[in-house]
Motif scaffolding. Structure first.
Motif, PDB file in Angstrom:
ATOM      1  N   ALA A 197     -15.239  -9.083   1.006  1.00  0.00           N
ATOM      2  CA  ALA A 197     -14.622  -8.199  -0.166  1.00  0.00           C
ATOM      3  C   ALA A 197     -13.097  -8.867  -0.653  1.00  0.00           C
ATOM      4  O   ALA A 197     -13.038  -8.670  -1.947  1.00  0.00           O
ATOM      5  CB  ALA A 197     -14.109  -6.784   0.512  1.00  0.00           C
ATOM      6  N   ASN A 243     -18.529  -7.048  -8.908  1.00  0.00           N
ATOM      7  CA  ASN A 243     -19.344  -6.699  -7.713  1.00  0.00           C
ATOM      8  C   ASN A 243     -19.932  -7.876  -7.337  1.00  0.00           C
ATOM      9  O   ASN A 243     -21.186  -7.975  -6.736  1.00  0.00           O
ATOM     10  CB  ASN A 243     -20.181  -5.553  -7.954  1.00  0.00           C
ATOM     11  CG  ASN A 243     -20.438  -4.950  -6.507  1.00  0.00           C
ATOM     12  OD1 ASN A 243     -19.853  -5.017  -5.497  1.00  0.00           O
ATOM     13  ND2 ASN A 243     -21.892  -4.504  -6.429  1.00  0.00           N
ATOM     14  N   LEU A 263     -20.797  -6.624  -1.651  1.00  0.00           N
ATOM     15  CA  LEU A 263     -20.542  -6.071  -0.180  1.00  0.00           C
ATOM     16  C   LEU A 263     -21.648  -5.150   0.474  1.00  0.00           C
ATOM     17  O   LEU A 263     -21.894  -5.822   1.476  1.00  0.00           O
ATOM     18  CB  LEU A 263     -19.219  -5.535  -0.300  1.00  0.00           C
ATOM     19  CG  LEU A 263     -18.576  -5.230   1.158  1.00  0.00           C
ATOM     20  CD1 LEU A 263     -17.961  -6.459   1.646  1.00  0.00           C
ATOM     21  CD2 LEU A 263     -17.569  -4.190   1.217  1.00  0.00           C
ATOM     22  N   VAL A 264     -22.208  -4.726  -0.129  1.00  0.00           N
ATOM     23  CA  VAL A 264     -23.066  -3.768   0.502  1.00  0.00           C
ATOM     24  C   VAL A 264     -24.377  -4.545   0.923  1.00  0.00           C
ATOM     25  O   VAL A 264     -24.905  -4.260   2.160  1.00  0.00           O
ATOM     26  CB  VAL A 264     -23.480  -2.445  -0.491  1.00  0.00           C
ATOM     27  CG1 VAL A 264     -24.680  -1.783   0.341  1.00  0.00           C
ATOM     28  CG2 VAL A 264     -22.517  -1.399  -0.503  1.00  0.00           C
ATOM     29  N   ILE A 298     -10.979  -4.620   1.933  1.00  0.00           N
ATOM     30  CA  ILE A 298     -12.034  -3.593   1.833  1.00  0.00           C
ATOM     31  C   ILE A 298     -11.327  -2.107   1.361  1.00  0.00           C
ATOM     32  O   ILE A 298     -10.242  -1.860   1.513  1.00  0.00           O
ATOM     33  CB  ILE A 298     -12.175  -3.304   3.467  1.00  0.00           C
ATOM     34  CG1 ILE A 298     -13.394  -4.315   4.098  1.00  0.00           C
ATOM     35  CG2 ILE A 298     -13.066  -1.725   3.560  1.00  0.00           C
ATOM     36  CD1 ILE A 298     -14.559  -4.218   3.584  1.00  0.00           C
ATOM     37  N   ARG A 299     -12.115  -1.709   0.069  1.00  0.00           N
ATOM     38  CA  ARG A 299     -11.594  -0.372  -0.355  1.00  0.00           C
ATOM     39  C   ARG A 299     -12.184   0.812   0.239  1.00  0.00           C
ATOM     40  O   ARG A 299     -13.328   0.667   0.958  1.00  0.00           O
ATOM     41  CB  ARG A 299     -12.233  -0.368  -1.903  1.00  0.00           C
ATOM     42  CG  ARG A 299     -11.578  -1.527  -2.611  1.00  0.00           C
ATOM     43  CD  ARG A 299     -12.409  -1.656  -3.986  1.00  0.00           C
ATOM     44  NE  ARG A 299     -11.928  -2.794  -4.765  1.00  0.00           N
ATOM     45  CZ  ARG A 299     -12.362  -3.403  -5.739  1.00  0.00           C
ATOM     46  NH1 ARG A 299     -13.799  -3.081  -5.916  1.00  0.00           N
ATOM     47  NH2 ARG A 299     -11.867  -4.460  -6.440  1.00  0.00           N
ATOM     48  N   ASP A 355     -15.610   1.440  -0.519  1.00  0.00           N
ATOM     49  CA  ASP A 355     -16.725   0.519   0.171  1.00  0.00           C
ATOM     50  C   ASP A 355     -17.150   1.311   1.650  1.00  0.00           C
ATOM     51  O   ASP A 355     -18.227   1.270   1.917  1.00  0.00           O
ATOM     52  CB  ASP A 355     -15.960  -0.690   0.669  1.00  0.00           C
ATOM     53  CG  ASP A 355     -15.745  -1.611  -0.634  1.00  0.00           C
ATOM     54  OD1 ASP A 355     -16.587  -1.591  -1.436  1.00  0.00           O
ATOM     55  OD2 ASP A 355     -14.740  -2.246  -0.424  1.00  0.00           O
ATOM     56  N   ASP A 360     -19.558   3.873   0.948  1.00  0.00           N
ATOM     57  CA  ASP A 360     -20.946   3.373   0.368  1.00  0.00           C
ATOM     58  C   ASP A 360     -21.633   2.472   1.716  1.00  0.00           C
ATOM     59  O   ASP A 360     -22.949   2.601   1.659  1.00  0.00           O
ATOM     60  CB  ASP A 360     -20.530   2.105  -0.628  1.00  0.00           C
ATOM     61  CG  ASP A 360     -20.075   2.567  -1.836  1.00  0.00           C
ATOM     62  OD1 ASP A 360     -20.151   3.883  -2.067  1.00  0.00           O
ATOM     63  OD2 ASP A 360     -19.341   1.894  -2.739  1.00  0.00           O
TER      64      ASP A 360
END
Length: 240
Positions: free
Chosen positions: A12, A21, A25-26, A51-52, A55, A58
């Motif tokens: 992240a 993006n 991250l996913v 990390i948001r 996130d 998600d």
């Protein structure tokens, strides 16, 4: 075999440096699991510098192994964890401006607060782990507030390991034995690496899980993510 949970905070950090993006991250979390990781760890901080909070929401939709959310349990963190209901929450006493975790809880001084947090998360069926130093009194304090697990803060071990391996691990062995005597399960994390992980795993009894981020992601720049995860997993196999 001790389980490996990959902390993807550094992914992240790279993404946030440019916006957008990339890296995704996913997708990285999905790939880590596909490559053999047995868990995904995230540590959202109030400033969301890596990390948001989105996130975390998600990732909940795609993580199929163990999802571990760690962090300082302020009100926003508590609300997030209760909404997501991960398999595990790890309570870490970070200051809001901390660059990284640098100490475990004083489980005696903060007993009332920790007991409230443990009860709050257990109401939603979330396993609770408390981040502690390798100190038997702190382990006993963790047991007293009702936690399921502790996570030993291993930076002191990693720092001393290059000069005196036995001295570096001694307090961790004692803390692990105390945790087992008290019926607590055991995790560990912080500055564990390919250099020091195998020895730690061999010497620490009853170790359930390690959470590794910075070193693993750094190694992946040289060795590739799939190969790196396999290298770390090999460090966690106990010889029969």
């Amino acid at each position: 075999m001790t389980r490996l949970s990959v902390n993807i905070n550094k992914i992240a950090t790279i993404r946030n440096a440019r916006g957008g993006n990339n890296p995704n991250l996913v997708q990285i979390a999905i790939d880590c699991e596909r490559f053999g990781a047995q868990g995904i760890t995230v540590h959202p901080r109030p400033d969301e510098r890596h990390i948001r909070y989105q996130d975390v929401l998600d990732l909940k939709e795609v993580v199929t192994t163990e999802f571990n959310i760690e962090g300082n349990p302020d009100e926003r963190f508590i609300e997030l964890v209760k909404r997501v209901r991960p398999e595990q929450v790890t309570l870490v006493p970070d200051a809001p401006d901390a660059i990284t975790s640098n100490a475990g809880w004083d489980t005696i001084r903060h007993a009332d607060h920790l007991r409230y947090l443990v009860d709050t998360f257990k109401e939603d069926g979330i396993r609770v782990s408390i981040f502690v130093d390798a100190n038997e009194r702190m382990v006993e304090g963790a047991k007293a507030v009702g936690t399921d697990r502790i996570e030993l803060y291993t930076e002191p071990y990693a720092t001393q390991y290059p000069t005196d391996q036995e001295a570096a691990v001694a307090s961790f062995v004692r803390a692990a034995q105390k945790a087992h005597e008290l019926g607590l399960e055991l995790n560990a994390g912080h500055d564990l690496s390919l250099e020091n992980l195998r020895f730690f795993n061999e010497r620490i009894p009853y170790l359930k899980e390690v959470s590794i981020g910075h070193a693993l992601i750094s190694d992946a720049l040289y060795f590739g993510l799939e190969n790196t995860i396999q290298m770390y997993l090999r460090c966690l196999v106990q010889d029969s």
